[in-house]
Design a protein around this motif. Sequence first.
Motif, PDB file in Angstrom:
ATOM      1  N   LEU A  86       0.830  -1.205   0.000  1.00  0.00           N
ATOM      2  CA  LEU A  86       0.000   0.000   0.000  1.00  0.00           C
ATOM      3  C   LEU A  86       0.867   1.259   0.000  1.00  0.00           C
ATOM      4  CD1 LEU A  86      -2.700  -1.130   2.584  1.00  0.00           C
ATOM      5  CD2 LEU A  86      -3.013  -0.877   0.118  1.00  0.00           C
ATOM      6  N   ALA A  87       1.943   1.226   0.762  1.00  0.00           N
ATOM      7  CA  ALA A  87       2.829   2.392   0.789  1.00  0.00           C
ATOM      8  C   ALA A  87       3.522   2.605  -0.545  1.00  0.00           C
ATOM      9  CB  ALA A  87       3.865   2.217   1.904  1.00  0.00           C
ATOM     10  N   GLY A  88       3.695   1.527  -1.329  1.00  0.00           N
ATOM     11  CA  GLY A  88       4.349   1.643  -2.627  1.00  0.00           C
ATOM     12  C   GLY A  88       3.446   2.129  -3.737  1.00  0.00           C
ATOM     13  N   LEU A  89       2.158   2.357  -3.453  1.00  0.00           N
ATOM     14  CA  LEU A  89       1.247   2.847  -4.491  1.00  0.00           C
ATOM     15  C   LEU A  89       1.667   4.228  -4.988  1.00  0.00           C
ATOM     16  CD1 LEU A  89      -2.309   1.782  -3.240  1.00  0.00           C
ATOM     17  CD2 LEU A  89      -1.147   1.035  -5.313  1.00  0.00           C
ATOM     18  N   ARG A  90       2.202   5.062  -4.090  1.00  0.00           N
ATOM     19  CA  ARG A  90       2.621   6.407  -4.499  1.00  0.00           C
ATOM     20  C   ARG A  90       3.698   6.341  -5.578  1.00  0.00           C
ATOM     21  NH1 ARG A  90       2.767  11.441  -1.727  1.00  0.00           N
ATOM     22  NH2 ARG A  90       1.991  10.396   0.138  1.00  0.00           N
ATOM     23  N   ALA A  91       4.641   5.387  -5.423  1.00  0.00           N
ATOM     24  CA  ALA A  91       5.696   5.245  -6.425  1.00  0.00           C
ATOM     25  C   ALA A  91       5.159   4.635  -7.711  1.00  0.00           C
ATOM     26  CB  ALA A  91       6.835   4.388  -5.862  1.00  0.00           C
ATOM     27  N   ALA A  92       4.162   3.733  -7.600  1.00  0.00           N
ATOM     28  CA  ALA A  92       3.598   3.101  -8.796  1.00  0.00           C
ATOM     29  C   ALA A  92       2.780   4.087  -9.611  1.00  0.00           C
ATOM     30  CB  ALA A  92       2.742   1.893  -8.401  1.00  0.00           C
ATOM     31  N   ASP A  93       2.061   4.983  -8.929  1.00  0.00           N
ATOM     32  CA  ASP A  93       1.241   5.987  -9.630  1.00  0.00           C
ATOM     33  C   ASP A  93       1.080   7.198  -8.709  1.00  0.00           C
ATOM     34  OD1 ASP A  93      -0.960   7.477 -10.831  1.00  0.00           O
ATOM     35  OD2 ASP A  93      -1.265   5.698 -12.068  1.00  0.00           O
ATOM     36  N   PRO A  94       1.556   8.376  -9.107  1.00  0.00           N
ATOM     37  CA  PRO A  94       1.466   9.566  -8.235  1.00  0.00           C
ATOM     38  C   PRO A  94       0.036   9.950  -7.875  1.00  0.00           C
ATOM     39  CG  PRO A  94       2.988   9.928 -10.062  1.00  0.00           C
ATOM     40  CD  PRO A  94       2.274   8.657 -10.347  1.00  0.00           C
ATOM     41  N   ARG A  95      -0.954   9.449  -8.610  1.00  0.00           N
ATOM     42  CA  ARG A  95      -2.345   9.784  -8.300  1.00  0.00           C
ATOM     43  C   ARG A  95      -2.883   9.020  -7.086  1.00  0.00           C
ATOM     44  NH1 ARG A  95      -4.623   8.603 -14.229  1.00  0.00           N
ATOM     45  NH2 ARG A  95      -3.010   6.998 -14.000  1.00  0.00           N
ATOM     46  N   MET A  96      -2.088   8.105  -6.542  1.00  0.00           N
ATOM     47  CA  MET A  96      -2.560   7.259  -5.442  1.00  0.00           C
ATOM     48  C   MET A  96      -1.686   7.411  -4.201  1.00  0.00           C
ATOM     49  SD  MET A  96      -5.182   5.691  -6.707  1.00  0.00           S
ATOM     50  CE  MET A  96      -5.455   4.157  -5.840  1.00  0.00           C
ATOM     51  N   PRO A  97      -1.503   8.627  -3.673  1.00  0.00           N
ATOM     52  CA  PRO A  97      -0.700   8.786  -2.452  1.00  0.00           C
ATOM     53  C   PRO A  97      -1.540   8.476  -1.216  1.00  0.00           C
ATOM     54  CG  PRO A  97      -1.404  10.927  -3.229  1.00  0.00           C
ATOM     55  CD  PRO A  97      -1.967   9.923  -4.208  1.00  0.00           C
ATOM     56  N   LEU A  98      -1.177   7.453  -0.465  1.00  0.00           N
ATOM     57  CA  LEU A  98      -1.896   7.086   0.752  1.00  0.00           C
ATOM     58  C   LEU A  98      -1.116   7.575   1.968  1.00  0.00           C
ATOM     59  CD1 LEU A  98      -3.037   3.419   0.004  1.00  0.00           C
ATOM     60  CD2 LEU A  98      -4.302   5.542  -0.328  1.00  0.00           C
ATOM     61  N   SER A  99      -1.845   8.043   2.968  1.00  0.00           N
ATOM     62  CA  SER A  99      -1.216   8.503   4.197  1.00  0.00           C
ATOM     63  C   SER A  99      -0.906   7.313   5.100  1.00  0.00           C
ATOM     64  CB  SER A  99      -2.137   9.489   4.917  1.00  0.00           C
ATOM     65  OG  SER A  99      -3.326   8.813   5.341  1.00  0.00           O
ATOM     66  N   GLU A 100      -0.176   7.572   6.176  1.00  0.00           N
ATOM     67  CA  GLU A 100       0.146   6.525   7.148  1.00  0.00           C
ATOM     68  C   GLU A 100      -1.123   5.923   7.732  1.00  0.00           C
ATOM     69  OE1 GLU A 100       2.185   4.185  10.071  1.00  0.00           O
ATOM     70  OE2 GLU A 100       2.914   5.180   8.267  1.00  0.00           O
ATOM     71  N   ALA A 101      -2.086   6.779   8.118  1.00  0.00           N
ATOM     72  CA  ALA A 101      -3.332   6.283   8.709  1.00  0.00           C
ATOM     73  C   ALA A 101      -4.126   5.443   7.708  1.00  0.00           C
ATOM     74  CB  ALA A 101      -4.167   7.458   9.214  1.00  0.00           C
ATOM     75  N   GLU A 102      -4.155   5.874   6.436  1.00  0.00           N
ATOM     76  CA  GLU A 102      -4.905   5.102   5.427  1.00  0.00           C
ATOM     77  C   GLU A 102      -4.260   3.748   5.186  1.00  0.00           C
ATOM     78  OE1 GLU A 102      -6.809   8.660   2.665  1.00  0.00           O
ATOM     79  OE2 GLU A 102      -4.734   8.052   2.355  1.00  0.00           O
ATOM     80  N   CYS A 103      -2.918   3.692   5.155  1.00  0.00           N
ATOM     81  CA  CYS A 103      -2.238   2.405   4.968  1.00  0.00           C
ATOM     82  C   CYS A 103      -2.549   1.455   6.112  1.00  0.00           C
ATOM     83  CB  CYS A 103      -0.728   2.620   4.853  1.00  0.00           C
ATOM     84  SG  CYS A 103      -0.199   3.407   3.315  1.00  0.00           S
ATOM     85  N   ARG A 104      -2.569   1.965   7.348  1.00  0.00           N
ATOM     86  CA  ARG A 104      -2.886   1.122   8.492  1.00  0.00           C
ATOM     87  C   ARG A 104      -4.338   0.647   8.443  1.00  0.00           C
ATOM     88  NH1 ARG A 104       1.759  -0.847  10.175  1.00  0.00           N
ATOM     89  NH2 ARG A 104       3.267   0.777  10.730  1.00  0.00           N
ATOM     90  N   ALA A 105      -5.256   1.538   8.036  1.00  0.00           N
ATOM     91  CA  ALA A 105      -6.669   1.163   7.986  1.00  0.00           C
ATOM     92  C   ALA A 105      -6.952   0.140   6.892  1.00  0.00           C
ATOM     93  CB  ALA A 105      -7.529   2.416   7.781  1.00  0.00           C
ATOM     94  N   LEU A 106      -6.233   0.238   5.782  1.00  0.00           N
ATOM     95  CA  LEU A 106      -6.476  -0.676   4.654  1.00  0.00           C
ATOM     96  C   LEU A 106      -5.621  -1.932   4.721  1.00  0.00           C
ATOM     97  CD1 LEU A 106      -6.563   2.009   1.819  1.00  0.00           C
ATOM     98  CD2 LEU A 106      -8.513   0.793   2.765  1.00  0.00           C
TER      99      LEU A 106
END
Length: 377
Positions: free
Chosen positions: A187-207
């Motif tokens: 989930l944290a690597g989504l930002r590197a895969a596509d800049p349109r998908m930056p997830l925060s720390e809280a969102e990564c933990r929730a998902l």
Amino acid sequence: MAYAQPSPALPRPTHPMAKTGYGKRAVGDEPPHADTDFAHLCPRDAEFAVFIDHLDDGHAMGHKVIAAEHPRYGQQASRTSLRSLTEAGHLRWIKEHITVEDNSMRWVTRTYWSRTPRSVEWWTEFARERHGRDVTQNHQPGLARTEASAPAPQPVSEAEKPERAELAEQAEQPDSAPEPSAAYRALAGLRAADPRMPLSEAECRALEPLAAEWLSRGATPADMIRALTDGLPPAVANPGGFVRTRLENKMPPQKNDTAETGPGRPLRAKVTRVIMACATCDADERTAKIVRGVCEDCLAEEAELGMTQEDVKKGFEEIAHMGTATARLLKLKLERRTGGPVPDTFRPVPIEDRVHYHYRDNRDRIANGLPPRRWKP
């Protein structure tokens, strides 16, 4: 297979299947069939490409098997065309190291086919993504080697006991920052895969629980990232909600727990290493340098034979031009002798048939590495 002008030589329904886990494997995610799929290849290679494209996944792909099933060419032509298709980016032989949950291991060679010609970089990324895949249903029993048993413990001297006790005490102390899980890292690597998908720390933990469920059902982090980033809109206003929706809607099917926990369930197997292999010999990246799917030794052997891909293409063009020009000259010569056009019924063999036979004969000679014959009027 929707070809408007299909090849005259197509595989038969009785084409042999390879062992489970071997044979042809389509890379997937390709556009529909079109007559221009193999227009960039010479006629012989294009014919082999259409033949292979009509094979189903799991059909045997060795050059000897294809030659035995192909009605027009032999083993040498089959081997040469498979190498040409590999260099053109349609084929790759990839060796995968399989590790089973009983600690047994083996190497298998997969044959991957792409109707679309792919670049070297694309195939490199494709092979990298194979690492970590679950192949429980696609491997054969029988092992190349097994893990060595753990060595017997060595006796500890009295002088070493205090040092060993101190190391054991340090190992038992919990780490201050536990290592993030594979689901969290994906989930944290989504930002590197596509800049349109930056997830925060809280969102990564929730998902993280949803992503972990994906991995528990056999998906790899690359599969999950691809499912979350394919077909994105131009802008994503709520990346966290978007990811949650896709994780829920595209969740892989639940595995059959009853079959997996029973005594006769198949042992889990996973790809633990992936290397490129040569299309014409047993060499791979461990022992040779692979260039466009072929090792340097095989490329040097091809150069020594003096019949490169460009030579084959040029030979076909020269034969076609020679046949057309000769037929026109023969017609003019006969018309001058007779004072006008001569119907084909007055000739032993029509001019067009003679040109066709000559072209077909020389096409087969070039395909087998032989020089073309001269036209004899």
